[in-house]
Design a protein around this motif. Sequence first.
Motif, PDB file in Angstrom:
ATOM      1  N   ILE A  40       0.847  -1.182   0.000  1.00 22.74           N
ATOM      2  CA  ILE A  40       0.000   0.000   0.000  1.00 22.74           C
ATOM      3  C   ILE A  40       0.885   1.235   0.000  1.00 22.74           C
ATOM      4  O   ILE A  40       1.869   1.300   0.745  1.00 22.74           O
ATOM      5  N   VAL A  41       0.567   2.178  -0.877  1.00 19.24           N
ATOM      6  CA  VAL A  41       1.328   3.422  -0.939  1.00 19.24           C
ATOM      7  C   VAL A  41       0.408   4.559  -0.524  1.00 19.24           C
ATOM      8  O   VAL A  41      -0.734   4.636  -0.958  1.00 19.24           O
ATOM      9  N   GLY A  42       0.873   5.417   0.375  1.00 17.55           N
ATOM     10  CA  GLY A  42       0.054   6.540   0.815  1.00 17.55           C
ATOM     11  C   GLY A  42       0.901   7.557   1.547  1.00 17.55           C
ATOM     12  O   GLY A  42       2.105   7.369   1.736  1.00 17.55           O
ATOM     13  N   ILE A  43       0.250   8.628   1.985  1.00 15.20           N
ATOM     14  CA  ILE A  43       0.963   9.657   2.735  1.00 15.20           C
ATOM     15  C   ILE A  43       0.760   9.382   4.222  1.00 15.20           C
ATOM     16  O   ILE A  43      -0.373   9.264   4.685  1.00 15.20           O
ATOM     17  N   LEU A  44       1.855   9.267   4.963  1.00 16.37           N
ATOM     18  CA  LEU A  44       1.765   8.946   6.390  1.00 16.37           C
ATOM     19  C   LEU A  44       1.272  10.166   7.155  1.00 16.37           C
ATOM     20  O   LEU A  44       1.935  11.198   7.175  1.00 16.37           O
ATOM     21  N   CYS A  58      -4.486   6.800  -0.273  1.00 18.09           N
ATOM     22  CA  CYS A  58      -3.873   5.475  -0.446  1.00 18.09           C
ATOM     23  C   CYS A  58      -4.178   4.841  -1.782  1.00 18.09           C
ATOM     24  O   CYS A  58      -5.270   5.019  -2.326  1.00 18.09           O
ATOM     25  N   VAL A  59      -3.213   4.089  -2.256  1.00 20.73           N
ATOM     26  CA  VAL A  59      -3.461   3.178  -3.369  1.00 20.73           C
ATOM     27  C   VAL A  59      -2.917   1.812  -2.980  1.00 20.73           C
ATOM     28  O   VAL A  59      -1.933   1.733  -2.248  1.00 20.73           O
ATOM     29  N   GLU A  91       9.365   9.341  -4.579  1.00 25.28           N
ATOM     30  CA  GLU A  91       8.340   9.596  -5.588  1.00 25.28           C
ATOM     31  C   GLU A  91       7.212   8.592  -5.403  1.00 25.28           C
ATOM     32  O   GLU A  91       7.480   7.428  -5.099  1.00 25.28           O
ATOM     33  N   PRO A  92       5.952   9.029  -5.587  1.00 27.80           N
ATOM     34  CA  PRO A  92       4.853   8.074  -5.424  1.00 27.80           C
ATOM     35  C   PRO A  92       4.813   7.007  -6.510  1.00 27.80           C
ATOM     36  O   PRO A  92       4.199   5.963  -6.335  1.00 27.80           O
ATOM     37  N   THR A  93       5.476   7.280  -7.665  1.00 30.52           N
ATOM     38  CA  THR A  93       5.471   6.279  -8.727  1.00 30.52           C
ATOM     39  C   THR A  93       6.850   5.625  -8.817  1.00 30.52           C
ATOM     40  O   THR A  93       7.864   6.305  -8.712  1.00 30.52           O
ATOM     41  N   PRO A  94       6.894   4.308  -9.011  1.00 29.88           N
ATOM     42  CA  PRO A  94       8.180   3.621  -9.072  1.00 29.88           C
ATOM     43  C   PRO A  94       8.928   3.966 -10.358  1.00 29.88           C
ATOM     44  O   PRO A  94       8.321   4.106 -11.429  1.00 29.88           O
TER      45      PRO A  94
END
Lengths: 128, 92
Positions: A40-44, A58-59, A91-94
């Motif tokens: 899961i990727v999101g802002i803490l 989140c995504v 970065e949010p994208t790999p």
Amino acid sequence: MNRDRETQRTLEVNDAPGTASLVDQLDRVVLLVLFDGRTIVGILRSYDQYGSVFLDQCVERKTHNTFYCDVAVGFLMVRAENIVLIGELKEPTPSNMARIGLGALKEMQAAEQVTTTRATEFDSGFWD
Amino acid sequence: MFLSVFKTLIGKVISVELKNDMVVVGTISSVDQFLNFKLTNISVDDELYPYLADVSDMFIRGSMVRFISMKKDYVDPVFLQDAARREILDVN
């Protein structure tokens, strides 16, 4: 002696929240790996002494080899016991993976035979 | 007691095997009473976990750790042994 006391104080201050200072990651993009293997990727936004977290925007990052697909899941609270690790992303994208649609990803996953879990072995020469 | 051992290892490179069979090698930057770790400069198997390639700093929950392997000279086994004995004496 004086220096030792200073080091000790620094350690105590850093340990104060109980959780090895996730404070540095607040409002940063983080990648969670959960115990069931999901990522899961999101802002803490927040965390507690057990390591439970609140994540904004989140995504769920579904991956297959070097392909990924992000599925929006909104604002999440993740309970600590499910979290394996929390990695900080710049970065949010790999940078090393290609984005594809969810349908294409699922097709790929279905096409590949699911291999059984890998047993890890100690590498006796690792530190040599 | 193990907390103080790991505090002396701050700045050293360790290898952590997690309960999901993932192996992470990195430098300890902090550790707390649950033996949660913060690692910097981490490296993992890029083929197995391509989504971790961009991650350099990570927080590992202590309860998910299976093994921690380290260089032999990072800890003094005789000192550890003595510390364990002292701990027992303190309890009684």
